[in-house]
Write a protein that holds these residues in place. Structure first.
Motif, PDB file in Angstrom:
ATOM      1  N   ASP A  77      14.789  31.712  52.196  1.00  4.82           N
ATOM      2  CA  ASP A  77      13.636  32.509  51.753  1.00  4.82           C
ATOM      3  C   ASP A  77      13.953  33.093  50.286  1.00  4.82           C
ATOM      4  OD1 ASP A  77      15.305  34.322  52.821  1.00  4.82           O
ATOM      5  OD2 ASP A  77      13.629  35.338  53.838  1.00  4.82           O
ATOM      6  N   PRO A  78      14.123  32.407  49.148  1.00  7.85           N
ATOM      7  CA  PRO A  78      14.474  33.288  48.017  1.00  7.85           C
ATOM      8  C   PRO A  78      13.354  34.042  47.491  1.00  7.85           C
ATOM      9  CG  PRO A  78      13.689  30.559  47.636  1.00  7.85           C
ATOM     10  CD  PRO A  78      13.923  31.121  49.031  1.00  7.85           C
ATOM     11  N   THR A  79      13.727  35.255  47.408  1.00 10.59           N
ATOM     12  CA  THR A  79      12.745  36.562  47.061  1.00 10.59           C
ATOM     13  C   THR A  79      13.070  37.279  45.818  1.00 10.59           C
ATOM     14  OG1 THR A  79      12.398  36.743  49.594  1.00 10.59           O
ATOM     15  CG2 THR A  79      11.636  38.601  48.224  1.00 10.59           C
ATOM     16  N   VAL A  80      12.007  37.591  45.170  1.00 10.15           N
ATOM     17  CA  VAL A  80      12.253  38.666  44.072  1.00 10.15           C
ATOM     18  C   VAL A  80      11.694  39.863  44.096  1.00 10.15           C
ATOM     19  CG1 VAL A  80      11.521  38.763  41.735  1.00 10.15           C
ATOM     20  CG2 VAL A  80      12.102  36.535  42.356  1.00 10.15           C
ATOM     21  N   GLY A 119       8.949  24.979  53.755  1.00  5.50           N
ATOM     22  CA  GLY A 119       8.075  25.731  54.873  1.00  5.50           C
ATOM     23  C   GLY A 119       7.555  27.121  54.089  1.00  5.50           C
ATOM     24  N   GLY A 120       6.433  27.353  54.447  1.00  7.29           N
ATOM     25  CA  GLY A 120       5.834  28.868  53.908  1.00  7.29           C
ATOM     26  C   GLY A 120       5.520  28.879  52.547  1.00  7.29           C
ATOM     27  N   TYR A 121       5.525  27.913  51.941  1.00  6.63           N
ATOM     28  CA  TYR A 121       5.228  27.853  50.309  1.00  6.63           C
ATOM     29  C   TYR A 121       3.658  28.006  50.282  1.00  6.63           C
ATOM     30  CZ  TYR A 121       3.813  26.410  45.832  1.00  6.63           C
ATOM     31  OH  TYR A 121       3.389  26.213  44.247  1.00  6.63           O
ATOM     32  N   ASP A 122       3.440  29.136  49.521  1.00  6.40           N
ATOM     33  CA  ASP A 122       2.025  29.632  49.247  1.00  6.40           C
ATOM     34  C   ASP A 122       1.773  29.472  47.718  1.00  6.40           C
ATOM     35  OD1 ASP A 122      -0.454  30.969  49.071  1.00  6.40           O
ATOM     36  OD2 ASP A 122      -0.046  32.749  49.843  1.00  6.40           O
ATOM     37  N   ASN A 123       0.741  28.293  47.532  1.00  7.30           N
ATOM     38  CA  ASN A 123       0.396  28.237  45.930  1.00  7.30           C
ATOM     39  C   ASN A 123      -0.610  28.942  45.495  1.00  7.30           C
ATOM     40  OD1 ASN A 123      -2.063  27.185  46.999  1.00  7.30           O
ATOM     41  ND2 ASN A 123      -1.499  25.014  46.665  1.00  7.30           N
ATOM     42  N   THR A 124      -1.085  29.937  46.333  1.00  7.54           N
ATOM     43  CA  THR A 124      -1.870  30.899  45.801  1.00  7.54           C
ATOM     44  C   THR A 124      -1.040  32.257  45.125  1.00  7.54           C
ATOM     45  OG1 THR A 124      -2.226  32.159  47.712  1.00  7.54           O
ATOM     46  CG2 THR A 124      -3.663  30.435  47.355  1.00  7.54           C
ATOM     47  N   LYS A 125       0.027  32.216  45.691  1.00  7.76           N
ATOM     48  CA  LYS A 125       1.205  33.315  45.169  1.00  7.76           C
ATOM     49  C   LYS A 125       2.240  32.850  44.023  1.00  7.76           C
ATOM     50  CE  LYS A 125      -0.666  36.280  47.842  1.00  7.76           C
ATOM     51  NZ  LYS A 125      -1.572  37.483  47.373  1.00  7.76           N
ATOM     52  N   TRP A 126       2.757  31.405  44.297  1.00  4.16           N
ATOM     53  CA  TRP A 126       3.747  30.992  43.499  1.00  4.16           C
ATOM     54  C   TRP A 126       2.931  29.764  42.820  1.00  4.16           C
ATOM     55  CZ3 TRP A 126       7.531  33.506  41.280  1.00  4.16           C
ATOM     56  CH2 TRP A 126       8.278  34.579  41.933  1.00  4.16           C
ATOM     57  N   GLU A 127       2.537  29.622  41.598  1.00  2.00           N
ATOM     58  CA  GLU A 127       1.997  28.472  41.122  1.00  2.00           C
ATOM     59  C   GLU A 127       3.074  27.385  40.531  1.00  2.00           C
ATOM     60  OE1 GLU A 127      -1.048  26.946  37.329  1.00  2.00           O
ATOM     61  OE2 GLU A 127      -0.040  29.151  37.630  1.00  2.00           O
ATOM     62  N   TYR A 128       2.999  26.138  41.284  1.00  2.00           N
ATOM     63  CA  TYR A 128       3.913  24.999  40.716  1.00  2.00           C
ATOM     64  C   TYR A 128       3.511  24.531  39.424  1.00  2.00           C
ATOM     65  CZ  TYR A 128       6.263  20.679  40.433  1.00  2.00           C
ATOM     66  OH  TYR A 128       7.002  19.609  40.134  1.00  2.00           O
ATOM     67  N   ILE A 129       4.362  24.872  38.318  1.00  2.00           N
ATOM     68  CA  ILE A 129       4.018  24.345  37.065  1.00  2.00           C
ATOM     69  C   ILE A 129       4.328  22.786  36.828  1.00  2.00           C
ATOM     70  CG2 ILE A 129       4.311  25.069  34.622  1.00  2.00           C
ATOM     71  CD1 ILE A 129       2.862  26.996  36.129  1.00  2.00           C
ATOM     72  N   TYR A 142      12.469  22.310  38.773  1.00  2.00           N
ATOM     73  CA  TYR A 142      11.029  22.720  39.302  1.00  2.00           C
ATOM     74  C   TYR A 142      10.978  24.242  38.728  1.00  2.00           C
ATOM     75  CZ  TYR A 142      11.662  18.315  42.175  1.00  2.00           C
ATOM     76  OH  TYR A 142      12.008  17.382  42.494  1.00  2.00           O
ATOM     77  N   GLU A 143       9.539  24.588  38.033  1.00  2.00           N
ATOM     78  CA  GLU A 143       9.431  25.836  37.850  1.00  2.00           C
ATOM     79  C   GLU A 143       8.100  26.362  38.429  1.00  2.00           C
ATOM     80  OE1 GLU A 143       7.431  28.110  33.761  1.00  2.00           O
ATOM     81  OE2 GLU A 143       8.050  26.040  33.529  1.00  2.00           O
ATOM     82  N   PHE A 144       8.320  27.453  39.062  1.00  2.00           N
ATOM     83  CA  PHE A 144       7.460  28.271  39.767  1.00  2.00           C
ATOM     84  C   PHE A 144       6.943  29.623  39.166  1.00  2.00           C
ATOM     85  CE2 PHE A 144       9.422  25.539  42.585  1.00  2.00           C
ATOM     86  CZ  PHE A 144       8.377  24.698  43.382  1.00  2.00           C
ATOM     87  N   ARG A 145       5.590  30.055  38.701  1.00  3.06           N
ATOM     88  CA  ARG A 145       5.402  31.371  38.320  1.00  3.06           C
ATOM     89  C   ARG A 145       4.644  32.058  39.358  1.00  3.06           C
ATOM     90  NH1 ARG A 145       3.074  29.152  32.652  1.00  3.06           N
ATOM     91  NH2 ARG A 145       4.824  28.238  31.712  1.00  3.06           N
ATOM     92  N   TYR A 146       4.894  33.488  39.539  1.00  6.33           N
ATOM     93  CA  TYR A 146       4.098  34.364  40.192  1.00  6.33           C
ATOM     94  C   TYR A 146       2.770  34.282  39.591  1.00  6.33           C
ATOM     95  CZ  TYR A 146       3.198  38.088  43.483  1.00  6.33           C
ATOM     96  OH  TYR A 146       2.780  38.639  44.542  1.00  6.33           O
ATOM     97  N   ALA A 163       8.221  35.638  49.314  1.00  5.04           N
ATOM     98  CA  ALA A 163       9.293  34.605  49.033  1.00  5.04           C
ATOM     99  C   ALA A 163       8.617  33.371  48.416  1.00  5.04           C
ATOM    100  CB  ALA A 163       9.962  34.213  50.428  1.00  5.04           C
ATOM    101  N   LEU A 164       9.340  32.624  47.781  1.00  4.49           N
ATOM    102  CA  LEU A 164       9.101  31.420  47.267  1.00  4.49           C
ATOM    103  C   LEU A 164       8.585  30.305  48.275  1.00  4.49           C
ATOM    104  CD1 LEU A 164       8.360  29.446  44.711  1.00  4.49           C
ATOM    105  CD2 LEU A 164      10.810  28.876  44.677  1.00  4.49           C
ATOM    106  N   PHE A 165       9.340  30.062  49.221  1.00  7.68           N
ATOM    107  CA  PHE A 165       9.194  29.746  50.438  1.00  7.68           C
ATOM    108  C   PHE A 165      10.084  30.212  51.495  1.00  7.68           C
ATOM    109  CE2 PHE A 165      12.110  27.335  47.618  1.00  7.68           C
ATOM    110  CZ  PHE A 165      13.211  27.265  48.660  1.00  7.68           C
TER     111      PHE A 165
END
Length: 214
Positions: A77-80, A119-129, A142-146, A163-165
């Motif tokens: 669960d990588p978390t910023v 698992g648990g990836y939410d594309n409304t929180k972290w946009e896959y670019i 792979y780039e993901f933006r908050y 978390a990103l996922f």
């Protein structure tokens, strides 16, 4: 692919990288992972961590090593965290895997879709670019933006982002003969932050273009 008859382990090391960069002469503030850049005009300060597999109640910035079995899921669960007092900033994560050519061949003709393993990836929180392949070192990033800027200038507590996922799952269709393709697979994750400055750039694309240009 046929169903696997013998479960053999493979190891994937997931590393949280620490890289610090300061751009220009205070044209804008940036921070990567847990490095604090402090100036009289303010600061951008973030931390990146994930659950520690050896100590489930702890967090780690060093990453984890996984002994994987086909069809199994593992906590990741990588978390910023944006530190209290940080200036308003755009946040992103860059996830890089090695053995890119081998994975592309294995999942041909379309190549591997990394999001299928989360698992648990939410594309409304972290946009896959999108993703970029580096032929030289055989990696894909792979780039993901908050989804919004984060402002911690007037909060008392740090702001922990979703978390990103929350887990990774190994495809259950991998056979014994195919396991060597995944042996030694690594996943490196870097978190970036850049101060939001309307007078310099007013979009996420503009902010990250400025970040990457330095």
């Amino acid at each position: 692919m046929k169903t696997k008859t013998k479960f053999l382990g493979l190891v994937m090391a997931a590393v949280l990288l620490v890289t610090a960069t300061i751009f220009g002469t205070m044209a804008f503030l940036t921070d990567t992972e847990d490095v604090s850049n402090t100036f009289t005009v303010g600061a951008v300060n973030i931390e990146l961590d994930e659950a520690d597999l050896l100590n489930p109640n702890d967090r780690t910035t060093e990453g984890n090593a996984y002994k994987l079995l086909p069809g199994q899921s593992y906590v990741k669960d990588p978390t910023v965290t944006v530190i209290a007092g940080s200036e308003e900033a755009y946040i992103r994560m860059l996830l890089t895997i090695n053995k890119c050519a081998e994975l592309d061949d294995f999942f041909s003709p379309d190549g591997a879709n990394l999001l299928d393993f989360f698992g648990g990836y939410d594309n409304t929180k972290w946009e896959y670019i999108g993703n970029t392949k580096n032929e030289t070192d055989n990696t894909r990033t792979y780039e993901f933006r908050y989804f919004e800027t984060v402002d911690a200038t007037e909060v008392a507590d740090d702001i922990v982002l979703p978390a990103l996922f929350t887990s990774i799952t190994v495809p259950g269709t991998i056979t014994e003969d195919e396991l060597p393709i995944f042996d030694g697979l690594t996943m490196d994750i870097v978190a970036n932050a850049i101060q939001a400055q309307a007078e310099t750039y007013n979009t996420a694309d503009g902010a990250w273009a400025a970040f990457d240009a330095q």
